[in-house]
Motif scaffolding. Structure first.
Motif, PDB file in Angstrom:
ATOM      1  N   LYS A 102      39.285  33.215  32.023  1.00  0.00           N
ATOM      2  CA  LYS A 102      37.985  33.787  32.239  1.00  0.00           C
ATOM      3  C   LYS A 102      36.929  33.480  33.140  1.00  0.00           C
ATOM      4  CE  LYS A 102      35.820  32.431  28.530  1.00  0.00           C
ATOM      5  NZ  LYS A 102      35.272  32.052  26.891  1.00  0.00           N
ATOM      6  N   ASN A 103      37.075  32.179  33.595  1.00  0.00           N
ATOM      7  CA  ASN A 103      36.230  31.614  34.716  1.00  0.00           C
ATOM      8  C   ASN A 103      36.705  31.977  36.195  1.00  0.00           C
ATOM      9  OD1 ASN A 103      34.750  29.717  32.887  1.00  0.00           O
ATOM     10  ND2 ASN A 103      35.964  27.969  33.205  1.00  0.00           N
ATOM     11  N   SER A 104      37.807  32.698  36.152  1.00  0.00           N
ATOM     12  CA  SER A 104      38.309  33.301  37.306  1.00  0.00           C
ATOM     13  C   SER A 104      37.997  34.776  37.334  1.00  0.00           C
ATOM     14  CB  SER A 104      39.684  32.941  37.464  1.00  0.00           C
ATOM     15  OG  SER A 104      40.184  31.695  37.410  1.00  0.00           O
ATOM     16  N   SER A 105      37.616  35.070  36.272  1.00  0.00           N
ATOM     17  CA  SER A 105      37.404  36.652  36.228  1.00  0.00           C
ATOM     18  C   SER A 105      38.553  37.419  36.053  1.00  0.00           C
ATOM     19  CB  SER A 105      36.489  37.109  37.187  1.00  0.00           C
ATOM     20  OG  SER A 105      35.280  36.611  37.314  1.00  0.00           O
ATOM     21  N   LEU A 106      39.735  36.830  35.325  1.00  0.00           N
ATOM     22  CA  LEU A 106      41.010  37.408  35.240  1.00  0.00           C
ATOM     23  C   LEU A 106      40.805  38.221  34.018  1.00  0.00           C
ATOM     24  CD1 LEU A 106      43.170  34.931  36.901  1.00  0.00           C
ATOM     25  CD2 LEU A 106      42.250  37.140  38.170  1.00  0.00           C
ATOM     26  N   VAL A 107      40.224  37.897  32.991  1.00  0.00           N
ATOM     27  CA  VAL A 107      40.101  38.569  31.799  1.00  0.00           C
ATOM     28  C   VAL A 107      38.936  38.761  31.197  1.00  0.00           C
ATOM     29  CG1 VAL A 107      42.450  37.411  31.257  1.00  0.00           C
ATOM     30  CG2 VAL A 107      40.419  36.140  30.317  1.00  0.00           C
ATOM     31  N   LYS A 108      38.547  39.566  30.224  1.00  0.00           N
ATOM     32  CA  LYS A 108      37.141  39.611  29.690  1.00  0.00           C
ATOM     33  C   LYS A 108      37.481  39.523  28.165  1.00  0.00           C
ATOM     34  CE  LYS A 108      36.883  44.969  30.122  1.00  0.00           C
ATOM     35  NZ  LYS A 108      38.324  44.965  30.118  1.00  0.00           N
ATOM     36  N   TYR A 109      36.520  39.469  27.552  1.00  0.00           N
ATOM     37  CA  TYR A 109      36.554  39.617  25.831  1.00  0.00           C
ATOM     38  C   TYR A 109      35.631  40.295  25.114  1.00  0.00           C
ATOM     39  CZ  TYR A 109      32.985  35.912  26.097  1.00  0.00           C
ATOM     40  OH  TYR A 109      31.809  35.404  26.448  1.00  0.00           O
ATOM     41  N   ARG A 110      35.847  40.555  23.729  1.00  0.00           N
ATOM     42  CA  ARG A 110      34.786  41.168  23.032  1.00  0.00           C
ATOM     43  C   ARG A 110      35.079  40.530  21.812  1.00  0.00           C
ATOM     44  NH1 ARG A 110      36.351  45.035  19.570  1.00  0.00           N
ATOM     45  NH2 ARG A 110      38.462  45.668  19.941  1.00  0.00           N
ATOM     46  N   ARG A 111      33.909  40.243  20.988  1.00  0.00           N
ATOM     47  CA  ARG A 111      33.932  39.935  19.597  1.00  0.00           C
ATOM     48  C   ARG A 111      34.231  41.260  18.522  1.00  0.00           C
ATOM     49  NH1 ARG A 111      32.243  34.439  18.236  1.00  0.00           N
ATOM     50  NH2 ARG A 111      33.539  34.253  16.378  1.00  0.00           N
ATOM     51  N   GLU A 112      34.903  40.843  17.547  1.00  0.00           N
ATOM     52  CA  GLU A 112      35.311  41.847  16.779  1.00  0.00           C
ATOM     53  C   GLU A 112      35.292  41.208  15.086  1.00  0.00           C
ATOM     54  OE1 GLU A 112      37.771  45.545  17.278  1.00  0.00           O
ATOM     55  OE2 GLU A 112      38.118  45.323  14.879  1.00  0.00           O
ATOM     56  N   GLY A 113      34.215  40.895  14.646  1.00  0.00           N
ATOM     57  CA  GLY A 113      34.166  39.928  13.430  1.00  0.00           C
ATOM     58  C   GLY A 113      34.439  38.480  13.667  1.00  0.00           C
ATOM     59  N   LYS A 114      35.442  38.171  12.993  1.00  0.00           N
ATOM     60  CA  LYS A 114      35.930  36.781  13.551  1.00  0.00           C
ATOM     61  C   LYS A 114      36.934  36.679  14.677  1.00  0.00           C
ATOM     62  CE  LYS A 114      37.217  35.982   9.244  1.00  0.00           C
ATOM     63  NZ  LYS A 114      37.600  35.432   7.778  1.00  0.00           N
ATOM     64  N   ASN A 115      37.424  37.689  15.016  1.00  0.00           N
ATOM     65  CA  ASN A 115      38.248  37.878  16.143  1.00  0.00           C
ATOM     66  C   ASN A 115      37.516  38.011  17.533  1.00  0.00           C
ATOM     67  OD1 ASN A 115      41.085  37.627  14.791  1.00  0.00           O
ATOM     68  ND2 ASN A 115      40.603  39.623  13.853  1.00  0.00           N
ATOM     69  N   ILE A 116      38.247  37.390  18.327  1.00  0.00           N
ATOM     70  CA  ILE A 116      37.953  37.545  19.689  1.00  0.00           C
ATOM     71  C   ILE A 116      39.069  38.362  20.502  1.00  0.00           C
ATOM     72  CG2 ILE A 116      37.121  36.832  21.813  1.00  0.00           C
ATOM     73  CD1 ILE A 116      35.403  34.709  20.239  1.00  0.00           C
ATOM     74  N   PHE A 117      38.802  39.427  21.044  1.00  0.00           N
ATOM     75  CA  PHE A 117      39.850  40.102  21.878  1.00  0.00           C
ATOM     76  C   PHE A 117      39.795  40.155  23.185  1.00  0.00           C
ATOM     77  CE2 PHE A 117      39.684  42.293  17.723  1.00  0.00           C
ATOM     78  CZ  PHE A 117      41.162  42.229  17.288  1.00  0.00           C
ATOM     79  N   TYR A 118      41.077  39.664  23.850  1.00  0.00           N
ATOM     80  CA  TYR A 118      40.976  39.499  25.099  1.00  0.00           C
ATOM     81  C   TYR A 118      41.769  40.656  26.014  1.00  0.00           C
ATOM     82  CZ  TYR A 118      38.784  34.779  25.094  1.00  0.00           C
ATOM     83  OH  TYR A 118      37.965  33.720  24.830  1.00  0.00           O
ATOM     84  N   SER A 119      41.202  40.947  27.185  1.00  0.00           N
ATOM     85  CA  SER A 119      41.891  41.946  27.860  1.00  0.00           C
ATOM     86  C   SER A 119      41.840  41.685  29.305  1.00  0.00           C
ATOM     87  CB  SER A 119      41.507  43.138  27.584  1.00  0.00           C
ATOM     88  OG  SER A 119      40.112  43.151  27.890  1.00  0.00           O
ATOM     89  N   LEU A 120      42.603  42.394  30.272  1.00  0.00           N
ATOM     90  CA  LEU A 120      42.384  42.086  31.426  1.00  0.00           C
ATOM     91  C   LEU A 120      41.296  42.605  32.082  1.00  0.00           C
ATOM     92  CD1 LEU A 120      46.130  42.938  32.833  1.00  0.00           C
ATOM     93  CD2 LEU A 120      45.005  40.688  32.219  1.00  0.00           C
TER      94      LEU A 120
END
Lengths: 117, 117
Positions: free
Chosen positions: A81-99
């Motif tokens: 995340k710090n290198s801006s290689l992935v982003k994320y979004r929250r959905e309830g208790k889960n946090i989904f990561y993607s490129l």
DNA sequence: CGTTCATATGAACACTTTATCATATATTAT
DNA sequence: ATAATATATGATAAAGTGTTCATATGAACG
């Protein structure tokens, strides 16, 4: 070819060295680039990135998929995340990561090409 | 979407995870890939590679060019050599290093693109 | 041959990095 | 509120990495 000179005091091939020196990117960019590749230089993170090439995943998915502890995955995701290689979004208790973008795919691809020779 | 299940025992998104699992490269390739990027992940080595993009250089040239000790350069060249990123030839007392192939250029280029965003 | 120059190598040390453990935060359900 | 679940964070310990120093190798040359 230019004349060889003593190494410890003069450039051995001064003309060539000067040409190269002028073509070098800024010190800072070279440093950042090394930092970027450092992030790719860990098999846990590589696995995470390859997994995310295929689908958006939550931390738990990744943990199960790779057989790596949730804590370890979390730590590595922060690095990504710090290198801006992935982003994320929250959905309830889960946090989904993607490129974060498509550079990741190209970099991994070029690297794999080298490996596969 | 598949049903969420308890994280510590079942996949949260089992279907997705299975799909991803099938697309993952072999463990060994992922490991090798990480090893490769690890080599790119050091600013001294990055500088050496960028220098060699422009010209074949001897150890002494590189040392002068980067302002890094001969010993340090030599150690790093060995790492690059072990990863088949550079090749060398002897000419008298000098040993000239150059890039082993063109993948290096592409990898560096893709990385730089990411940095420059 | 012995010397000089270019490069390589090995050991030692400082510095990073990664996984683990314990714990904290955030969200949802009861 | 309380409990349970998903994720994050901080400290620590173990392993890994890069530079330096001292030394070795290997080539050219008087």
């Amino acid at each position: 070819m230019d004349k060889p000179e003593r190494c410890d005091f003069l450039y051995v091939h001064q003309e060539t060295v000067e040409k190269v020196q002028n073509s070098m990117p800024a010190e800072e960019d070279l440093y950042d680039l090394a930092e970027l590749f450092k992030v790719f230089g860990d098999s846990t993170r590589i696995k995470i990135l390859y997994a995310l090439l295929e689908a958006e995943l939550c931390v738990c998915d990744i943990s199960q998929l790779l057989g790596v502890s949730q804590t370890a995955v979390s730590h590595q995701l922060r690095v990504l995340k710090n290198s801006s290689l992935v982003k994320y979004r929250r959905e309830g208790k889960n946090i989904f990561y993607s490129l974060a973008d498509d550079h990741v795919r190209s970099v991994l691809g070029q690297g794999m090409d080298h490996i596969k020779e």
